[in-house]
Write a protein that holds these residues in place. Structure first.
Motif, PDB file in Angstrom:
ATOM      1  N   ARG A 195       6.429  -4.589 -16.863  1.00 22.15           N
ATOM      2  CA  ARG A 195       6.334  -4.811 -15.410  1.00 22.15           C
ATOM      3  C   ARG A 195       5.582  -3.685 -14.701  1.00 22.15           C
ATOM      4  NH1 ARG A 195      11.632  -6.686 -12.451  1.00 22.15           N
ATOM      5  NH2 ARG A 195      12.478  -4.730 -13.240  1.00 22.15           N
ATOM      6  N   VAL A 196       5.545  -2.508 -15.310  1.00 19.79           N
ATOM      7  CA  VAL A 196       4.836  -1.389 -14.692  1.00 19.79           C
ATOM      8  C   VAL A 196       3.316  -1.598 -14.700  1.00 19.79           C
ATOM      9  CG1 VAL A 196       4.487   0.045 -16.764  1.00 19.79           C
ATOM     10  CG2 VAL A 196       4.931   1.145 -14.554  1.00 19.79           C
ATOM     11  N   LEU A 197       2.862  -2.609 -15.428  1.00 24.22           N
ATOM     12  CA  LEU A 197       1.432  -2.925 -15.471  1.00 24.22           C
ATOM     13  C   LEU A 197       1.049  -4.033 -14.496  1.00 24.22           C
ATOM     14  CD1 LEU A 197       0.869  -2.880 -19.352  1.00 24.22           C
ATOM     15  CD2 LEU A 197       0.430  -1.039 -17.714  1.00 24.22           C
ATOM     16  N   ASN A 198       2.004  -4.487 -13.677  1.00 20.21           N
ATOM     17  CA  ASN A 198       1.680  -5.580 -12.757  1.00 20.21           C
ATOM     18  C   ASN A 198       0.725  -5.104 -11.663  1.00 20.21           C
ATOM     19  OD1 ASN A 198       3.182  -4.257 -10.750  1.00 20.21           O
ATOM     20  ND2 ASN A 198       5.040  -5.426 -11.190  1.00 20.21           N
ATOM     21  N   LYS A 199       0.304  -6.026 -10.813  1.00 17.79           N
ATOM     22  CA  LYS A 199      -0.724  -5.728  -9.813  1.00 17.79           C
ATOM     23  C   LYS A 199      -0.164  -5.104  -8.532  1.00 17.79           C
ATOM     24  CE  LYS A 199      -4.092  -7.731 -12.202  1.00 17.79           C
ATOM     25  NZ  LYS A 199      -5.249  -7.004 -12.738  1.00 17.79           N
ATOM     26  N   ASP A 200       1.135  -4.797  -8.507  1.00 19.13           N
ATOM     27  CA  ASP A 200       1.739  -4.247  -7.294  1.00 19.13           C
ATOM     28  C   ASP A 200       1.217  -2.858  -6.948  1.00 19.13           C
ATOM     29  OD1 ASP A 200       3.217  -6.526  -7.059  1.00 19.13           O
ATOM     30  OD2 ASP A 200       5.062  -5.676  -7.866  1.00 19.13           O
ATOM     31  N   ALA A 201       0.705  -2.136  -7.952  1.00 19.52           N
ATOM     32  CA  ALA A 201       0.195  -0.779  -7.730  1.00 19.52           C
ATOM     33  C   ALA A 201      -0.714  -0.413  -8.892  1.00 19.52           C
ATOM     34  CB  ALA A 201       1.349   0.216  -7.619  1.00 19.52           C
ATOM     35  N   GLU A 237       0.810  -1.221   0.000  1.00 22.00           N
ATOM     36  CA  GLU A 237       0.000   0.000   0.000  1.00 22.00           C
ATOM     37  C   GLU A 237       0.843   1.272   0.000  1.00 22.00           C
ATOM     38  OE1 GLU A 237      -0.510  -1.842   4.224  1.00 22.00           O
ATOM     39  OE2 GLU A 237      -0.324  -2.553   2.162  1.00 22.00           O
ATOM     40  N   ASP A 238       2.151   1.142   0.249  1.00 22.03           N
ATOM     41  CA  ASP A 238       3.042   2.300   0.179  1.00 22.03           C
ATOM     42  C   ASP A 238       3.431   2.647  -1.257  1.00 22.03           C
ATOM     43  OD1 ASP A 238       3.210   2.692   2.975  1.00 22.03           O
ATOM     44  OD2 ASP A 238       4.703   1.105   3.136  1.00 22.03           O
ATOM     45  N   ASN A 239       3.147   1.751  -2.197  1.00 21.22           N
ATOM     46  CA  ASN A 239       3.494   2.017  -3.584  1.00 21.22           C
ATOM     47  C   ASN A 239       2.632   3.139  -4.154  1.00 21.22           C
ATOM     48  OD1 ASN A 239       5.464   0.002  -3.805  1.00 21.22           O
ATOM     49  ND2 ASN A 239       3.948  -1.563  -4.297  1.00 21.22           N
ATOM     50  N   PRO A 240       3.254   4.156  -4.725  1.00 24.34           N
ATOM     51  CA  PRO A 240       2.473   5.230  -5.351  1.00 24.34           C
ATOM     52  C   PRO A 240       1.888   4.789  -6.683  1.00 24.34           C
ATOM     53  CG  PRO A 240       4.808   5.639  -5.619  1.00 24.34           C
ATOM     54  CD  PRO A 240       4.692   4.408  -4.768  1.00 24.34           C
ATOM     55  N   ILE A 241       0.986   5.585  -7.207  1.00 26.88           N
ATOM     56  CA  ILE A 241       0.436   5.326  -8.539  1.00 26.88           C
ATOM     57  C   ILE A 241       1.525   5.563  -9.575  1.00 26.88           C
ATOM     58  CG2 ILE A 241      -1.249   6.107 -10.254  1.00 26.88           C
ATOM     59  CD1 ILE A 241      -3.085   6.866  -7.904  1.00 26.88           C
ATOM     60  N   ARG A 242       1.635   4.667 -10.519  1.00 26.18           N
ATOM     61  CA  ARG A 242       2.641   4.779 -11.576  1.00 26.18           C
ATOM     62  C   ARG A 242       2.012   5.467 -12.788  1.00 26.18           C
ATOM     63  NH1 ARG A 242       3.862  -1.572 -10.896  1.00 26.18           N
ATOM     64  NH2 ARG A 242       1.633  -1.532 -11.274  1.00 26.18           N
ATOM     65  N   ILE A 243       2.695   6.487 -13.291  1.00 33.86           N
ATOM     66  CA  ILE A 243       2.174   7.281 -14.400  1.00 33.86           C
ATOM     67  C   ILE A 243       3.158   7.191 -15.561  1.00 33.86           C
ATOM     68  CG2 ILE A 243       1.417   9.583 -15.132  1.00 33.86           C
ATOM     69  CD1 ILE A 243       1.375  10.095 -11.896  1.00 33.86           C
ATOM     70  N   VAL A 244       2.680   6.725 -16.707  1.00 31.61           N
ATOM     71  CA  VAL A 244       3.528   6.575 -17.889  1.00 31.61           C
ATOM     72  C   VAL A 244       3.004   7.496 -18.988  1.00 31.61           C
ATOM     73  CG1 VAL A 244       4.463   5.009 -19.611  1.00 31.61           C
ATOM     74  CG2 VAL A 244       4.007   4.173 -17.285  1.00 31.61           C
ATOM     75  N   GLY A 283      -7.779  -4.059 -15.034  1.00 37.71           N
ATOM     76  CA  GLY A 283      -8.365  -3.757 -13.737  1.00 37.71           C
ATOM     77  C   GLY A 283      -7.647  -2.686 -12.946  1.00 37.71           C
ATOM     78  N   ASN A 284      -6.324  -2.731 -12.908  1.00 42.65           N
ATOM     79  CA  ASN A 284      -5.568  -1.753 -12.120  1.00 42.65           C
ATOM     80  C   ASN A 284      -4.967  -0.660 -13.000  1.00 42.65           C
ATOM     81  OD1 ASN A 284      -3.790  -3.717 -13.278  1.00 42.65           O
ATOM     82  ND2 ASN A 284      -2.135  -2.912 -12.001  1.00 42.65           N
ATOM     83  N   VAL A 285      -5.375  -0.610 -14.277  1.00 40.90           N
ATOM     84  CA  VAL A 285      -4.807   0.345 -15.229  1.00 40.90           C
ATOM     85  C   VAL A 285      -5.880   1.321 -15.690  1.00 40.90           C
ATOM     86  CG1 VAL A 285      -3.618   0.641 -17.432  1.00 40.90           C
ATOM     87  CG2 VAL A 285      -3.120  -1.357 -16.011  1.00 40.90           C
ATOM     88  N   ASP A 286      -5.543   2.615 -15.638  1.00 37.98           N
ATOM     89  CA  ASP A 286      -6.424   3.673 -16.107  1.00 37.98           C
ATOM     90  C   ASP A 286      -5.740   4.357 -17.289  1.00 37.98           C
ATOM     91  OD1 ASP A 286      -8.406   5.554 -16.346  1.00 37.98           O
ATOM     92  OD2 ASP A 286      -7.768   6.756 -14.633  1.00 37.98           O
ATOM     93  N   VAL A 287      -6.495   4.701 -18.312  1.00 42.25           N
ATOM     94  CA  VAL A 287      -5.955   5.397 -19.471  1.00 42.25           C
ATOM     95  C   VAL A 287      -6.513   6.813 -19.501  1.00 42.25           C
ATOM     96  CG1 VAL A 287      -5.738   5.437 -21.982  1.00 42.25           C
ATOM     97  CG2 VAL A 287      -5.731   3.242 -20.772  1.00 42.25           C
TER      98      VAL A 287
END
Length: 227
Positions: free
Chosen positions: A92-98, A73-80, A123-127
């Protein structure tokens, strides 16, 4: 008219004394263990980590917190930032870790639409879509702020760094400088892009703090935003 609110952006980089992020053979062993912990502490303290697609294609990073004591839960949102939606679906940035936000343009092709749908199915990815030929970084910052992302760690690469500095979107710069000289015209640098034509146009910084770390030095600057 007042500017719309945006996230506070910290640009962090580790580089050689001659401003290189890696050698011409992409050897990026620049900083030591203590600096890596420093960077991951910043990651833990922000709401989002932002990189360009070039970083994803070259390094395939996870962009999570893993050098210090941390929970998922400490992982921030990843923005590409990915104008042409080149991100591999197995990155790997699309994995379920964050959670991950992919920022792309409004320009459509059948392949792009199909890929957007596949990303959303994860599921965990927003565009997020803004701009036509390139992602509109100012609009993106406003969108991210509205999503609750109030502080961002900008981790490059050089093209995205240039765009963010050019648009006056960076608030703070943190640099680890290693006592190494890499050289090489083709070696990656901190900020690329077209560059400013004169010193008057360039981004001005105010040194706030500096301290030795590992075998190098950390420099922390405030961006003066006086251009």
């Amino acid at each position: 008219m007042d500017e719309l609110p945006k996230p506070y952006v910290i640009s962090n980089v580790g580089m050689s004394l001659d401003g290189k992020l890696a050698t011409v053979e992409n050897d990026s062993r620049i900083s030591g263990e203590n600096d890596l912990k420093r960077v991951h502490q910043i990651r833990k303290d922000v709401d989002g980590i932002m990189v360009g697609i070039g970083t994803i294609l070259k390094d395939d990073p996870r962009l999570t917190v893993h050098k210090i004591d941390a929970k998922m839960e400490d992982n921030p949102i990843r923005i590409v930032v990915d104008s042409n939606l080149r991100i591999p679906l197995n990155a790997r940035v699309l994995n379920k870790d964050a959670k991950t936000i992919i920022a792309t343009t409004l320009k459509d092709t059948p392949d792009k639409i199909a890929k957007i749908n596949k990303l959303k199915e994860m599921g965990n990815v927003d565009v997020v879509r803004t701009g036509t030929e390139k992602v509109n970084l100012k609009e993106l910052m406003e969108i991210l702020y509205k999503k609750g992302i109030k502080k961002i760690l900008l981790e490059g690469g050089g093209t995205l760094n240039w765009g963010m500095f050019k648009e006056n979107l960076v608030d703070e710069v943190s640099v680890y400088v290693a006592p190494k000289i890499f050289g090489g015209m083709g070696a990656p640098t901190y900020v690329d892009g077209e560059g400013f034509k004169t010193v008057d146009e360039c981004v001005k910084l105010e040194l706030k703090k500096y301290y030795p770390l590992d075998d190098g030095i950390v420099l922390e600057f405030k961006v003066k935003n006086t251009r």
